[in-house]
Scaffold this motif. Structure first.
Motif, short mmCIF file in Angstrom:
data_model
loop_
_atom_site.label_atom_id
_atom_site.label_comp_id
_atom_site.label_asym_id
_atom_site.label_seq_id
_atom_site.Cartn_x
_atom_site.Cartn_y
_atom_site.Cartn_z
N VAL A 61 0.84 -1.20 0.00
CA VAL A 61 0.00 0.00 0.00
C VAL A 61 0.87 1.25 0.00
N GLU A 62 0.28 2.34 -0.46
CA GLU A 62 0.95 3.64 -0.42
C GLU A 62 0.37 4.47 0.69
N VAL A 63 1.27 5.12 1.44
CA VAL A 63 0.85 6.03 2.50
C VAL A 63 1.51 7.38 2.26
N MET A 64 0.96 8.39 2.92
CA MET A 64 1.59 9.70 2.90
C MET A 64 1.82 10.13 4.35
N ILE A 65 2.91 10.82 4.54
CA ILE A 65 3.26 11.31 5.88
C ILE A 65 2.33 12.46 6.25
N VAL A 66 1.69 12.35 7.41
CA VAL A 66 0.85 13.43 7.94
C VAL A 66 1.72 14.36 8.78
N ARG A 67 2.49 13.75 9.71
CA ARG A 67 3.37 14.54 10.56
C ARG A 67 4.38 13.63 11.25
N TYR A 68 5.49 14.24 11.59
CA TYR A 68 6.49 13.58 12.42
C TYR A 68 6.03 13.71 13.86
N ILE A 69 6.11 12.64 14.64
CA ILE A 69 5.66 12.69 16.03
C ILE A 69 6.84 12.81 16.98
N THR A 70 7.76 11.83 16.97
CA THR A 70 8.88 11.88 17.90
C THR A 70 9.87 10.77 17.58
N CYS A 71 10.93 10.74 18.35
CA CYS A 71 11.92 9.67 18.29
C CYS A 71 11.88 8.94 19.64
N LEU A 72 11.82 7.61 19.59
CA LEU A 72 11.86 6.80 20.81
C LEU A 72 13.13 5.97 20.80
N ARG A 77 15.62 -6.33 26.64
CA ARG A 77 16.30 -7.61 26.79
C ARG A 77 15.31 -8.74 26.52
N ILE A 78 15.74 -9.68 25.67
CA ILE A 78 14.98 -10.91 25.46
C ILE A 78 15.95 -12.04 25.77
N ASP A 79 15.66 -12.76 26.84
CA ASP A 79 16.58 -13.77 27.37
C ASP A 79 17.91 -13.10 27.67
N ASP A 80 19.00 -13.58 27.09
CA ASP A 80 20.32 -13.00 27.36
C ASP A 80 20.75 -12.00 26.30
N HIS A 81 19.87 -11.63 25.41
CA HIS A 81 20.21 -10.73 24.31
C HIS A 81 19.66 -9.33 24.56
N ILE A 82 20.52 -8.33 24.41
CA ILE A 82 20.10 -6.94 24.55
C ILE A 82 19.84 -6.37 23.16
N GLY A 83 18.71 -5.69 23.03
CA GLY A 83 18.37 -5.00 21.79
C GLY A 83 18.34 -3.51 22.04
N HIS A 84 18.64 -2.75 21.01
CA HIS A 84 18.66 -1.29 21.13
C HIS A 84 18.18 -0.72 19.81
N GLU A 85 17.04 -0.03 19.86
CA GLU A 85 16.46 0.57 18.66
C GLU A 85 16.28 2.07 18.87
N ILE A 86 16.57 2.81 17.83
CA ILE A 86 16.27 4.23 17.80
C ILE A 86 15.21 4.39 16.71
N THR A 87 14.00 4.76 17.12
CA THR A 87 12.83 4.68 16.24
C THR A 87 12.22 6.04 15.99
N GLN A 88 12.09 6.38 14.71
CA GLN A 88 11.38 7.59 14.30
C GLN A 88 9.90 7.23 14.13
N ILE A 89 9.03 7.99 14.78
CA ILE A 89 7.59 7.72 14.76
C ILE A 89 6.88 8.81 13.96
N TYR A 90 6.06 8.37 13.00
CA TYR A 90 5.28 9.28 12.16
C TYR A 90 3.81 8.91 12.22
N GLU A 91 2.96 9.90 11.97
CA GLU A 91 1.56 9.62 11.68
C GLU A 91 1.43 9.59 10.16
N VAL A 92 0.76 8.58 9.64
CA VAL A 92 0.60 8.44 8.19
C VAL A 92 -0.87 8.17 7.86
N ASP A 93 -1.23 8.49 6.61
CA ASP A 93 -2.57 8.20 6.08
C ASP A 93 -2.43 7.32 4.86
#
Length: 147
Positions: A61-72, A77-93
């Motif tokens: 599908v095609e979406v269009m960006i409505v607005r940028y919301i924030t960065c999280l 940790r899942i079991d013995d594994h550490i994860g680290h994500e830097i996530t850009q959050i947008y509202e889209v239509d």
């Protein structure tokens, strides 16, 4: 291992958010959990471009960006594994407004197939549904987010 840069899009319909339903091991246990549609930002790609690409690749599908919301920043940790994500959050239509009438969407990521569905904001903020990335549930509690 380095942090992973990714981008996610909130598609909103009334008081519902389109979320991919997944099942398996996650940082809060085992079972169902939810996340918005999106994925990894490739080297040299802007986060908004990556988001448009991910919706097209995963759902066709095609979406269009409505607005940028924030960065999280999500460190988990899942079991013995550490994860680290830097996530850009947008509202889209959705560009195709008829897609808002669909109840379920097929999400294809490589050879893995899952489904996305409309989940009420209340189910998420009440804790009835586990939502990732960490911090997104707190954002949804803000009255101004789903205006």
């Amino acid at each position: 291992m380095h942090p992973r840069a990714n981008t996610l899009g909130l598609v909103i319909k009334d008081n519902y958010i389109l979320l991919e339903e997944k099942e398996g091991r996650h940082s809060k246990g085992i079972g169902y959990y939810y996340r918005p549609i999106g994925g990894t930002i490739e080297l040299g790609e802007r986060s908004d471009e990556a988001l448009l690409r991910e919706f097209n690749e995963e759902m066709g599908v095609e979406v269009m960006i409505v607005r940028y919301i924030t960065c999280l920043e999500n460190i988990f940790r899942i079991d013995d594994h550490i994860g680290h994500e830097i996530t850009q959050i947008y509202e889209v239509d959705f560009k195709d407004k008829s897609l808002y009438e669909k109840e379920h969407f097929t999400v294809v990521e490589g050879d893995k197939v899952t489904y996305a569905k409309w989940v009420s904001k209340e189910e998420v903020v009440s804790g009835n549904k586990i939502l990732y990335p960490n911090g997104l549930t707190d954002l949804l509690r803000l009255p101004s987010l789903l205006v």
